[in-house]
Write a protein that holds these residues in place. Structure first.
Motif, PDB file in Angstrom:
ATOM      1  N   MET A 108       0.823  -1.209   0.000  1.00 29.51           N
ATOM      2  CA  MET A 108       0.000   0.000   0.000  1.00 29.51           C
ATOM      3  C   MET A 108       0.858   1.260   0.000  1.00 29.51           C
ATOM      4  SD  MET A 108      -3.113  -0.851   2.641  1.00 29.51           S
ATOM      5  CE  MET A 108      -3.855   0.787   2.407  1.00 29.51           C
ATOM      6  N   GLN A 109       1.902   1.255   0.808  1.00 31.59           N
ATOM      7  CA  GLN A 109       2.781   2.415   0.882  1.00 31.59           C
ATOM      8  C   GLN A 109       3.473   2.639  -0.456  1.00 31.59           C
ATOM      9  OE1 GLN A 109       5.042   0.995   4.199  1.00 31.59           O
ATOM     10  NE2 GLN A 109       3.661   1.866   5.733  1.00 31.59           N
ATOM     11  N   GLU A 110       3.869   1.566  -1.103  1.00 32.75           N
ATOM     12  CA  GLU A 110       4.499   1.648  -2.419  1.00 32.75           C
ATOM     13  C   GLU A 110       3.517   2.176  -3.458  1.00 32.75           C
ATOM     14  OE1 GLU A 110       7.445  -1.526  -3.914  1.00 32.75           O
ATOM     15  OE2 GLU A 110       5.610  -1.964  -5.017  1.00 32.75           O
ATOM     16  N   LEU A 111       2.243   1.775  -3.326  1.00 33.26           N
ATOM     17  CA  LEU A 111       1.192   2.213  -4.244  1.00 33.26           C
ATOM     18  C   LEU A 111       0.824   3.678  -4.064  1.00 33.26           C
ATOM     19  CD1 LEU A 111      -1.285  -0.791  -3.922  1.00 33.26           C
ATOM     20  CD2 LEU A 111      -0.331   0.028  -6.087  1.00 33.26           C
ATOM     21  N   GLY A 112       1.114   4.211  -2.873  1.00 39.82           N
ATOM     22  CA  GLY A 112       0.651   5.552  -2.548  1.00 39.82           C
ATOM     23  C   GLY A 112      -0.764   5.539  -2.012  1.00 39.82           C
ATOM     24  N   ALA A 113      -1.210   4.366  -1.512  1.00 42.64           N
ATOM     25  CA  ALA A 113      -2.554   4.240  -0.958  1.00 42.64           C
ATOM     26  C   ALA A 113      -2.600   4.812   0.450  1.00 42.64           C
ATOM     27  CB  ALA A 113      -2.980   2.773  -0.947  1.00 42.64           C
ATOM     28  N   ASP A 114      -3.812   5.142   0.901  1.00 43.88           N
ATOM     29  CA  ASP A 114      -4.013   5.724   2.221  1.00 43.88           C
ATOM     30  C   ASP A 114      -3.968   4.638   3.288  1.00 43.88           C
ATOM     31  OD1 ASP A 114      -4.705   7.183   4.442  1.00 43.88           O
ATOM     32  OD2 ASP A 114      -6.746   7.643   3.780  1.00 43.88           O
ATOM     33  N   GLU A 187       1.340  -2.956 -13.956  1.00 42.16           N
ATOM     34  CA  GLU A 187       2.752  -2.973 -13.565  1.00 42.16           C
ATOM     35  C   GLU A 187       3.656  -2.517 -14.715  1.00 42.16           C
ATOM     36  OE1 GLU A 187       5.759  -5.930 -11.140  1.00 42.16           O
ATOM     37  OE2 GLU A 187       4.313  -6.788 -12.531  1.00 42.16           O
ATOM     38  N   LYS A 188       3.209  -2.697 -15.943  1.00 44.08           N
ATOM     39  CA  LYS A 188       4.007  -2.255 -17.092  1.00 44.08           C
ATOM     40  C   LYS A 188       4.160  -0.738 -17.095  1.00 44.08           C
ATOM     41  CE  LYS A 188       2.448  -6.130 -19.968  1.00 44.08           C
ATOM     42  NZ  LYS A 188       1.661  -6.517 -21.177  1.00 44.08           N
ATOM     43  N   THR A 189       3.118  -0.046 -16.604  1.00 46.20           N
ATOM     44  CA  THR A 189       3.142   1.420 -16.574  1.00 46.20           C
ATOM     45  C   THR A 189       3.711   1.946 -15.263  1.00 46.20           C
ATOM     46  OG1 THR A 189       1.166   1.422 -17.972  1.00 46.20           O
ATOM     47  CG2 THR A 189       1.730   3.494 -16.875  1.00 46.20           C
ATOM     48  N   TYR A 190       3.415   1.222 -14.164  1.00 44.14           N
ATOM     49  CA  TYR A 190       3.849   1.671 -12.838  1.00 44.14           C
ATOM     50  C   TYR A 190       4.680   0.579 -12.149  1.00 44.14           C
ATOM     51  CZ  TYR A 190      -0.191   4.755 -13.660  1.00 44.14           C
ATOM     52  OH  TYR A 190      -1.090   5.638 -14.195  1.00 44.14           O
ATOM     53  N   PRO A 191       5.816   0.199 -12.724  1.00 50.99           N
ATOM     54  CA  PRO A 191       6.574  -0.933 -12.172  1.00 50.99           C
ATOM     55  C   PRO A 191       7.035  -0.730 -10.737  1.00 50.99           C
ATOM     56  CG  PRO A 191       7.884   0.299 -13.766  1.00 50.99           C
ATOM     57  CD  PRO A 191       6.487   0.800 -13.883  1.00 50.99           C
ATOM     58  N   LYS A 192       7.374   0.504 -10.384  1.00 45.39           N
ATOM     59  CA  LYS A 192       7.893   0.752  -9.034  1.00 45.39           C
ATOM     60  C   LYS A 192       6.785   0.851  -7.993  1.00 45.39           C
ATOM     61  CE  LYS A 192      12.140   3.022 -10.558  1.00 45.39           C
ATOM     62  NZ  LYS A 192      12.969   4.266 -10.494  1.00 45.39           N
ATOM     63  N   GLN A 193       5.539   0.983  -8.431  1.00 41.86           N
ATOM     64  CA  GLN A 193       4.434   1.135  -7.497  1.00 41.86           C
ATOM     65  C   GLN A 193       3.591  -0.126  -7.352  1.00 41.86           C
ATOM     66  OE1 GLN A 193       3.323   5.244  -9.323  1.00 41.86           O
ATOM     67  NE2 GLN A 193       2.329   5.200  -7.333  1.00 41.86           N
TER      68      GLN A 193
END
Length: 264
Positions: A108-114, A187-193
């Motif tokens: 979640m933290q990696e995703l930027g989720a609350d 994941e192809k667009t946001y691999p780090k998240q």
């Protein structure tokens, strides 16, 4: 043989409500990273309360106090301890030991989720608040309060065979392959998240949906035995658990509809 038939009958009675979850329109709406953020902010409460259900089973099927004395039968002890081992101390993508809940929080933290809701809940509980009081203080959505409240009703009031059934049949993997496919595309667009979240889902299906589900079924069979009443109680509680899950899925789907930019 009788226990195998009882397991099959239980599964058959769960099919209708399970189908509403497997085919829920929620998954089709999780096509952006913002949608995944909304999903995890609510789903994390289900990931967390699962651990209390697991711990309750461990407390009843093994000895977790001193002086130690043998409790129950060795097979049940093995089954629950094997599941606890995997849930509390699995490995992340880098081979580091971590619980599945902590892995989910990391994702979640990696995703930027609350993560503020679940973190504040844990703070309240660490300071002595009950789960229900903490949820009320946070003014969590009714669907989350009902879902988690039901879990703790089972933990606090239900006999061990019912707890084992809810754990095995009411909380087993309910995330279809299509959801994994959506996450892989993102994941192809946001691999780090997305990387850790994808790893969590795949690990969850690999461990919980395969190995742990077999152990759980064996545990329920051992606890219910040839007692028809116990099997009926196990079935009804599992159905209710899945119905509470549907309420949670409905809530998340509605939140996604209200989220700007989420395709519906």
């Amino acid at each position: 043989m009788k226990q195998a038939i009882a397991v099959q009958q239980l599964k058959e009675q769960l099919q209708a409500v399970r189908a509403t979850l497997i085919e829920h329109p929620l998954y089709n709406r999780l096509k952006t990273i913002e949608g995944i953020q909304v999903f995890t902010a609510s789903h994390v409460f289900a990931v967390w309360d699962f651990m209390s259900l697991l711990t309750s089973l461990q407390q009843q099927l093994t000895c977790v106090q001193t002086p130690w004395i043998p409790v129950g039968n060795a097979n049940s002890r093995y089954l629950i301890n094997e599941i606890v081992l995997g849930e509390e101390s699995d490995v992340d993508a880098n081979g580091n030991r971590i619980s599945h809940f902590e892995l989910y929080l990391q994702a979640m933290q990696e995703l930027g989720a609350d993560t503020s809701g679940i973190e504040q809940l844990l703070t309240y509980i660490a300071n002595g608040e009950t789960v229900r009081t903490a949820m009320q203080k946070l003014q969590l959505p009714e669907a989350i309060q009902q879902f988690t409240g039901y879990t703790f009703d089972i933990v606090e009031k239900a006999p061990v065979h019912v707890q084992a059934a809810v754990f095995t049949f009411g909380r087993e993997d309910l995330i279809p392959a299509m959801f994994i496919g959506i996450v892989k595309e993102l994941e192809k667009t946001y691999p780090k998240q997305i990387n850790t979240f994808r790893y969590y889902l795949e690990r969850h299906i690999e461990v919980d949906g395969d190995h742990h589900s077999h152990l759980g079924i064996e545990m329920v069979s051992s606890l219910c035995g040839d007692n028809d009443t116990k099997w009926q109680e196990a079935t009804q509680a599992s159905i209710q658990a899945l119905e509470k899950r549907k309420l949670l899925w409905d809530h998340i789907a509605q939140a996604l509809e209200q989220q700007a930019g989420i395709p519906v």
